[in-house]
Design an enzyme around this catalytic site. Sequence first.
Site, short mmCIF file in Angstrom:
data_model
loop_
_atom_site.label_atom_id
_atom_site.label_comp_id
_atom_site.label_asym_id
_atom_site.label_seq_id
_atom_site.Cartn_x
_atom_site.Cartn_y
_atom_site.Cartn_z
N ARG A 190 -5.81 -49.90 66.81
CA ARG A 190 -5.63 -48.45 66.87
C ARG A 190 -5.08 -48.10 68.26
O ARG A 190 -4.98 -48.93 69.14
CB ARG A 190 -6.90 -47.67 66.50
CG ARG A 190 -8.20 -48.24 66.90
CD ARG A 190 -8.46 -48.30 68.39
NE ARG A 190 -8.27 -47.02 69.06
CZ ARG A 190 -8.09 -46.86 70.36
NH1 ARG A 190 -8.02 -47.90 71.18
NH2 ARG A 190 -7.94 -45.68 70.89
N GLY A 191 -4.76 -46.79 68.40
CA GLY A 191 -4.09 -46.37 69.62
C GLY A 191 -2.59 -46.42 69.33
O GLY A 191 -2.09 -47.42 68.79
N ALA A 192 -1.91 -45.32 69.66
CA ALA A 192 -0.52 -45.17 69.21
C ALA A 192 0.39 -46.35 69.57
O ALA A 192 1.05 -46.92 68.69
CB ALA A 192 0.04 -43.85 69.74
N GLN A 238 -14.63 -43.83 70.23
CA GLN A 238 -13.73 -44.71 70.99
C GLN A 238 -14.03 -44.67 72.49
O GLN A 238 -13.81 -45.63 73.21
CB GLN A 238 -12.26 -44.32 70.76
CG GLN A 238 -11.71 -44.65 69.39
CD GLN A 238 -11.85 -43.50 68.43
OE1 GLN A 238 -12.74 -42.68 68.56
NE2 GLN A 238 -10.96 -43.42 67.44
N ARG A 240 -1.02 -44.60 58.62
CA ARG A 240 -1.58 -43.51 59.43
C ARG A 240 -0.44 -42.52 59.73
O ARG A 240 0.66 -42.96 60.09
CB ARG A 240 -2.18 -44.02 60.75
CG ARG A 240 -3.47 -44.80 60.56
CD ARG A 240 -4.21 -44.99 61.87
NE ARG A 240 -5.04 -43.85 62.21
CZ ARG A 240 -5.67 -43.72 63.38
NH1 ARG A 240 -5.55 -44.65 64.31
NH2 ARG A 240 -6.42 -42.66 63.63
N ASP A 264 -0.68 -39.28 70.82
CA ASP A 264 -0.16 -39.94 69.61
C ASP A 264 1.22 -39.45 69.22
O ASP A 264 1.96 -40.16 68.54
CB ASP A 264 -1.14 -39.73 68.46
CG ASP A 264 -2.40 -40.54 68.73
OD1 ASP A 264 -3.24 -40.07 69.50
OD2 ASP A 264 -2.49 -41.66 68.20
N ASN A 284 -3.40 -35.54 70.12
CA ASN A 284 -4.27 -36.63 70.58
C ASN A 284 -5.61 -36.48 69.88
O ASN A 284 -5.84 -35.52 69.14
CB ASN A 284 -4.42 -36.60 72.11
CG ASN A 284 -5.05 -37.88 72.64
OD1 ASN A 284 -4.61 -38.99 72.28
ND2 ASN A 284 -6.07 -37.77 73.46
N LYS A 285 -6.46 -37.44 70.10
CA LYS A 285 -7.76 -37.50 69.41
C LYS A 285 -8.47 -36.15 69.40
O LYS A 285 -8.48 -35.44 70.41
CB LYS A 285 -8.61 -38.57 70.11
CG LYS A 285 -9.98 -38.80 69.59
CD LYS A 285 -10.02 -39.13 68.12
CE LYS A 285 -9.10 -40.27 67.73
NZ LYS A 285 -9.06 -40.50 66.27
O1 MRU Z 1 -7.67 -42.83 66.14
P1 MRU Z 1 -7.20 -43.62 67.33
O2 MRU Z 1 -8.29 -44.40 67.99
O3 MRU Z 1 -5.99 -44.46 67.00
O4 MRU Z 1 -6.73 -42.51 68.35
C1 MRU Z 1 -6.14 -42.93 69.55
C2 MRU Z 1 -5.86 -41.84 70.49
O5 MRU Z 1 -5.98 -40.67 70.19
C3 MRU Z 1 -5.31 -42.25 71.82
O6 MRU Z 1 -5.67 -41.35 72.82
C4 MRU Z 1 -3.77 -42.29 71.71
O7 MRU Z 1 -3.38 -43.09 70.64
C5 MRU Z 1 -3.14 -42.74 72.95
S1 MRU Z 1 -3.28 -44.46 73.12
C6 MRU Z 1 -2.50 -45.02 74.49
#
Ligand code: MRU
Length: 345
Positions: A48-50, A193, A89, A234, A244-245
């Site tokens: 996970r994470g963009a 996270q 996603r 993201d 973002n999250k």
């Molecule tokens: O649902 P996730 O854990 O994939 O969400 C990730 C985030 O929101 C991060 O802040 C974002 O992807 C930036 S990662 C460098």
Amino acid sequence: MKLFTVRLSEDENAVDILDQTLLPNRVEYLRLETPGELFEAISSLRVRGAPAIGVAAGFGMYTAARKLPDDGEFAEKLGEIGSYLISSRPTAVNLPHAVNRMLNKAKNRGKAEALPLLKAECEAVYNEDRAMCRAISELGLTLVREGDGILTHCNAGALAATEYGTGLGTLLLGRELGYNFHVYSDETRPLLQGARLTAFELLSAGIDVTLICDSAASLLMKQGKINAVFVGCDRVAANGDTANKIGTRSAAVNAKYCNIPFYVFCPSSTIDFACGSGEDIVIEERDGKEITSLFYEKPIAPAGVKCFNPAFDITEAELITAIVTEKGICRYPYTQSLSALFGGE
Ligand code: MRU
């Protein structure tokens, strides 16, 4: 032991990932051999994470291409796999960005001609991400001072990308260079996270990190403990609105009220010039079980309660002090500053 987030397996037939759903209790790697396994790993947040999702998709497309028959339908079949992976996603743009880069290399080409190009392209996605994360982290150091208190939300470190990551890159690089920051990590409900990943990553790097409930951030800001907020993202729309999250927007609103700079860190692969504003960004909605029972021994909510579980929110451009990219630091109004830097790519 240095961990890796995602890489191409040695035999080039699989994508190896660190299973992030098991952290911080277990460090286990998974070998993903099929598009179906990769889809499952992305949608259940094992990877996970963009940026990390983009890198995994690049490697996944290459390994899938190697296994396709060498017939006249090669590019078409790879296109179907790409659409399937993109649907795992919806919010992070790095996923379609990486898949489309791969598909461009296969376009109008047979398997034999395309394979070396596909290999080079997925490696480029990976290596470019490393370089961008490093550049972003160096620029971030110009925005902070030794001893600063930094609030962060979710996880935007190496686990969410490649080396250093984005939102945490400045802190990880800063530590290597001898800076001492006091980092406050929002636990980041519901998937935690911040607690599971950011706290793990920063502690492992020897950084002073304090875990807080998301709702404690406002108090710390009022008490003067936070000098800046650092987050990843993201998808950034052309006007600077940023996905973002979930909970990021609350941090931004609180920071604005308290006059604390709010910085978004973002590689160019996360900017989507085709999205005019945050209104055009699809927000992923996830299973209510993530709020009621996942990670808890017993459910923490009554059976059958209605849940609303958006995974992301949009922070309006005017709440963002600066967007830090690998090419430079952009300030409001972002329609101008982003396109001046990237030419509306
Ligand atoms: O649902 P996730 O854990 O994939 O969400 C990730 C985030 O929101 C991060 O802040 C974002 O992807 C930036 S990662 C460098």
